[in-house]
Design an enzyme around this catalytic site. Structure first.
Site, PDB file in Angstrom:
ATOM      1  N   THR A  67       0.923  -1.263   0.095  1.00 55.22           N
ATOM      2  CA  THR A  67       0.091   0.202  -0.074  1.00 55.22           C
ATOM      3  C   THR A  67       0.836   1.169  -0.082  1.00 55.22           C
ATOM      4  O   THR A  67       1.484   1.239   1.061  1.00 55.22           O
ATOM      5  CB  THR A  67      -1.008   0.013   1.118  1.00 55.22           C
ATOM      6  N   LYS A  89      -7.550   1.715  -2.786  1.00 58.47           N
ATOM      7  CA  LYS A  89      -7.097   1.266  -1.402  1.00 58.47           C
ATOM      8  C   LYS A  89      -7.313   2.212  -0.271  1.00 58.47           C
ATOM      9  O   LYS A  89      -7.597   2.109   0.648  1.00 58.47           O
ATOM     10  CB  LYS A  89      -5.608   0.759  -1.496  1.00 58.47           C
ATOM     11  N   LYS A 130       0.116   5.095   8.696  1.00 59.14           N
ATOM     12  CA  LYS A 130       0.682   5.285   7.636  1.00 59.14           C
ATOM     13  C   LYS A 130      -0.162   5.435   6.310  1.00 59.14           C
ATOM     14  O   LYS A 130      -0.104   6.691   5.380  1.00 59.14           O
ATOM     15  CB  LYS A 130       1.844   4.319   7.144  1.00 59.14           C
TER      16      LYS A 130
END
Length: 319
Positions: free
Chosen positions: A128, A203, A271
């Protein structure tokens, strides 16, 4: 030949898991591919294992050579001393590491994937990351005659272990169609969203929706516990109505029980939300909920809870 062309139709979301796995079984019998998998964390370790068990020749790389040796002993594949060595001769190279900088560290340089990968191979990034990195990698790979797709995953460690991940892909249709049957080894749903970068942006939406549900459950549980409601009964009731979600059914009880020693780490969600906020800024957007929860994780990380499950946000409400 006509039969093979038909079978190689893209394994997108409209193609059932059963159809995809039947196709994969056909490919496994008729063609063994040479693959490389870079990164053997809680996700990558089982994902690479599924590829090896599907009949492919898999060479792995991990920063910890002991972890790579453990994987090879368990699944029967091989390991490379560097990403470049692991990638040599591979038809496809999968990467699943931590963040943008981690990806760059295994892709570039004299020992990186691009130093060893062959022309015409397909590079697949499951990490990701930012969409900008995906576009950067596509450009760098293209200069060497290497194809690229970004393919972040959702489903967590359990999904990786069970071969039941959702895979969101950005890239050329032909490249996705080629990769889809291979990715079916660990993906129950493999979907192309658009050009390179589209998988990462999908995502981002996924993570924003997840933290919205988690934050809502956390606040709802505060009322439920204060009022003395029976939590299991309440979850069962809510699961049959409009509040139903995976997070409610799988995480509400553990949140109520103050259990967070499992799952997707808070440090990684922090993150990911940072990536979402950066993308929003580039698009001229404000995301108030995402900004708020990002700050919640900031506080939790400062208190040493970075490795707790991301549902630990409820603790911020109790301080």
């Amino acid at each position: 030949m006509r039969h093979i062309v038909a079978v190689r139709a893209p394994c997108y979301s409209w193609w059932s898991m059963g159809s995809c796995r039947r196709y994969y079984s056909f490919i496994k019998r008729s063609q063994t591919m040479k693959l490389a998998f870079i990164g053997l964390g809680v996700m990558g370790f089982p994902m690479a294992g599924h590829l090896q068990q599907a009949g492919h020749q898999v060479c792995v790389y991990n920063r910890s050579s002991a972890k790579a040796a453990d994987w090879a002993a368990r699944f029967g594949g091989t390991s490379g001393a560097t990403p470049a060595q692991a990638a040599q001769g591979a038809d496809m190279v999968m990467v699943c590491v931590g963040n943008d900088d981690d990806v760059r560290s295994v892709i570039y340089g004299d020992e990186g994937v691009l130093a060893g990968i062959k022309e015409g191979a397909l590079l697949i990034d499951h990490t990701t990351t930012s969409a900008r990195l995906a576009e950067e990698l596509a450009d760098a790979a293209g200069k060497q005659g290497v194809r690229f797709i970004d393919a972040p995953v959702s489903g967590g460690q359990l999904g990786a272990e069970n071969g039941a991940l959702t895979i969101m892909i950005g890239g050329h249709e032909a490249d996705v169609a080629e990769a889809a049957p291979v990715l079916a080894a660990y993906g129950k749903k493999v979907t192309r969203l658009g050009p390179v970068g589209a998988g990462q942006r999908c995502k981002m939406v996924n993570q924003i929706c997840v933290i919205g549900a988690v934050q809502g459950i956390a606040e709802g549980l505060m009322i439920a516990q204060k009022a003395g409601l029976d939590i299991p009964t309440m979850i069962d009731v809510l699961a049959g109505g409009a509040a139903q979600s995976w997070q409610l059914e799988n995480r509400a009880q553990t949140m109520a029980d103050d259990k967070f020693d499992f799952g997707f780490a808070a440090q990684w969600m922090h993150k990911d939300l940072g990536i979402c906020l950066d993308e929003a800024a580039q698009q001229g957007l404000k995301l108030p909920l995402t900004e708020h929860v990002h700050q919640v994780y900031e506080r939790l990380l400062e208190q040493g809870m970075g490795r707790c499950d991301s549902t630990v946000v409820i603790r911020d409400l109790k301080f």
